[in-house]
Design a protein around this motif. Structure first.
Motif, PDB file in Angstrom:
ATOM      1  N   GLN A   1       0.536  -1.207  -0.068  1.00 26.05           N
ATOM      2  CA  GLN A   1      -0.070  -0.073   0.159  1.00 26.05           C
ATOM      3  C   GLN A   1       0.903   1.239   0.084  1.00 26.05           C
ATOM      4  OE1 GLN A   1      -2.916  -0.506   3.124  1.00 26.05           O
ATOM      5  NE2 GLN A   1      -3.934  -1.921   2.155  1.00 26.05           N
ATOM      6  N   PRO A   2       1.846   1.531   0.494  1.00 27.06           N
ATOM      7  CA  PRO A   2       2.849   0.561   1.752  1.00 27.06           C
ATOM      8  C   PRO A   2       2.340   0.937   2.975  1.00 27.06           C
ATOM      9  CG  PRO A   2       4.133   2.392   0.979  1.00 27.06           C
ATOM     10  CD  PRO A   2       2.655   2.578   0.522  1.00 27.06           C
ATOM     11  N   ASP A   3       2.023  -0.246   3.890  1.00 25.87           N
ATOM     12  CA  ASP A   3       1.818  -0.012   5.193  1.00 25.87           C
ATOM     13  C   ASP A   3       2.483  -0.998   6.181  1.00 25.87           C
ATOM     14  OD1 ASP A   3       0.950   0.239   7.837  1.00 25.87           O
ATOM     15  OD2 ASP A   3      -1.366   0.271   7.256  1.00 25.87           O
ATOM     16  N   LEU A   4       3.832  -0.920   6.280  1.00 28.92           N
ATOM     17  CA  LEU A   4       4.535  -2.091   6.801  1.00 28.92           C
ATOM     18  C   LEU A   4       4.066  -2.120   8.352  1.00 28.92           C
ATOM     19  CD1 LEU A   4       6.975  -3.857   6.819  1.00 28.92           C
ATOM     20  CD2 LEU A   4       8.427  -1.845   7.815  1.00 28.92           C
ATOM     21  N   GLY A   5       3.716  -1.250   8.974  1.00 29.91           N
ATOM     22  CA  GLY A   5       3.405  -1.447  10.616  1.00 29.91           C
ATOM     23  C   GLY A   5       2.232  -2.247  10.523  1.00 29.91           C
ATOM     24  N   THR A   6       0.983  -2.035   9.841  1.00 33.81           N
ATOM     25  CA  THR A   6      -0.077  -3.010   9.896  1.00 33.81           C
ATOM     26  C   THR A   6       0.186  -4.396   9.291  1.00 33.81           C
ATOM     27  OG1 THR A   6      -1.660  -1.062   9.398  1.00 33.81           O
ATOM     28  CG2 THR A   6      -2.599  -3.340   9.207  1.00 33.81           C
ATOM     29  N   SER A   7       0.940  -4.331   8.400  1.00 31.96           N
ATOM     30  CA  SER A   7       1.326  -5.634   7.822  1.00 31.96           C
ATOM     31  C   SER A   7       2.040  -6.576   8.948  1.00 31.96           C
ATOM     32  CB  SER A   7       2.150  -5.701   6.567  1.00 31.96           C
ATOM     33  OG  SER A   7       3.283  -5.129   6.892  1.00 31.96           O
ATOM     34  N   LEU A   8       2.645  -5.976   9.768  1.00 32.92           N
ATOM     35  CA  LEU A   8       3.644  -6.827  10.739  1.00 32.92           C
ATOM     36  C   LEU A   8       2.709  -7.149  11.736  1.00 32.92           C
ATOM     37  CD1 LEU A   8       6.838  -4.405  11.263  1.00 32.92           C
ATOM     38  CD2 LEU A   8       6.622  -6.739  10.011  1.00 32.92           C
TER      39      LEU A   8
END
Length: 376
Positions: free
Chosen positions: A154-161
């Protein structure tokens, strides 16, 4: 609907009291940030809607959510694909702009993923060899990997983690074997080893995998003084504000560093900083105690659930909330890198708050229907 008086007697009312306590902290934090009391008042409205969602969730037997898990998962994947075509907000394609509100599909997708993985694991619960071979983990991991990757781009690294925390707790409860944990750990370690090699010898490839702004978060997390008024500003101001709160804080009604905007996004990502500055170590400690008891009560519900599906669902929720709380608070005190993960039930935001109330409603639903019907 099958809600009966016997169910009402078994609701974990302590969780509802904890949610009210978290709501008070949320109001104090948001009103004490640069967003001010007006935004905090809107959060109160979201809280009211949240409790309505929670109680509606209790009306239906939680096994209905198991039956609908695959459908909900499919809807969630479609929404995650569709949101990638929307205009970027804050440099991310993460929200549907619905006019007065922004809807973030990655939030309800957390619940949809938990329900789906729990259903798959529950079907294998009676098989003692369900995880005997490593390849048997692949279907479960793929169910989590698909939404994780869609959120990552999406980018959304925090939520993906957050999805990794959900998967880890559900696999542990599901009985993953130690050797498979070691294999997964080796794969993760190998990934970091390859990334280290690329950083030192092939930086062009490295920065195609890791975005420059993501790397900056790591660099200035380790040493925010490199650019105290630049890329390390957010963390530096957070540390100053938390430290200035000392033992009892500066006071709820006292103008502070956060209320004048020196703590960026104090109503959301850095709301713990605002609370610590306003209420000090004692207030921040009380907030963490509330989270501890919330997690504890959910673990009790998981242990007392009448079927594996219920236990797996609550385990996933415990992993999700624990990861979010640890990461959000950790990033404000330089324990973890800065990500865009909100503090559950505290940070401002309708999608996140309503989703969390929906998830807690499912957990309470499992807890109050833990006893089979008895005839006296």
């Amino acid at each position: 609907m099958d809600l009966e008086k016997r169910h009402l007697k078994t609701i974990d009312w302590s969780i509802l009291l904890i949610l009210l306590g978290l709501g008070m902290f949320s109001y104090i934090g948001i009103s004490g940030s640069a967003a001010g009391p007006e935004t905090a008042s809107r959060q109160v409205i979201w809280y009211i809607f949240g409790f309505v969602v929670l109680f509606v969730t209790l009306l239906f037997d939680y096994r209905l959510y198991s039956a609908a898990a695959y459908v909900l998962y499919g809807i969630g994947i479609v929404l995650l694909l569709a949101v990638l075509k929307t205009p970027a907000i804050n440099n991310a394609h993460s929200w549907f702009d619905l006019g007065p509100v922004l809807f973030q599909p990655s939030e309800p997708m957390k619940l949809f993923t938990i329900l789906t993985v729990a259903r798959v694991l529950a079907k294998r619960a009676d098989d003692p060899d369900r995880f005997y071979h490593f390849y048997q983990l692949i279907p479960v991991c793929l169910l989590v990997a698909v939404p994780l990757l869609l959120i990552l781009i999406q980018p959304d690294l925090g939520t993906s983690l957050v999805y990794t925390g959900m998967l880890a707790t559900m696999l542990i409860v599901g009985g993953i074997r130690l050797k498979h944990v070691l294999i997964l750990g080796s794969l993760v370690g190998g990934f970091f080893g390859v990334m280290t090699f690329l950083y030192h010898y092939q930086q062009q490839i490295f920065f195609k995998i890791i975005k420059p702004y993501q790397w900056d978060r790591i660099v200035y997390w380790l040493n925010p003084d490199l650019e105290a008024m630049g890329r390390g500003f957010q963390l530096k101001q957070s540390l100053i504000a938390i430290g200035s709160g000392q033992l009892f804080g500066k006071g709820v009604n006292t103008p502070t560093q956060a209320s004048f905007g020196w703590v960026p996004v104090g109503e959301s990502d850095f709301i713990f900083t605002v609370i610590a500055e306003k209420m000090g170590f004692v207030g921040a400690g009380l907030l963490m105690i509330l989270f501890f008891f919330l997690i504890y009560r959910m673990i009790r519900i998981a242990m007392e659930a009448k079927d594996p599906f219920g236990s797996y669902v609550v385990a996933g929720v415990v992993g999700m909330l624990t990861f979010q709380v640890f990461e959000n608070i950790g990033m404000t005190i330089q324990l973890m890198p800065i990500t865009g993960i909100p503090l559950p039930f505290i940070s401002y935001g309708g999608s996140s708050l309503l989703t969390n109330f929906l998830i807690i409603g499912v957990v309470l639903n499992i807890g109050m229907r833990k006893d089979k019907l008895r005839f006296d």
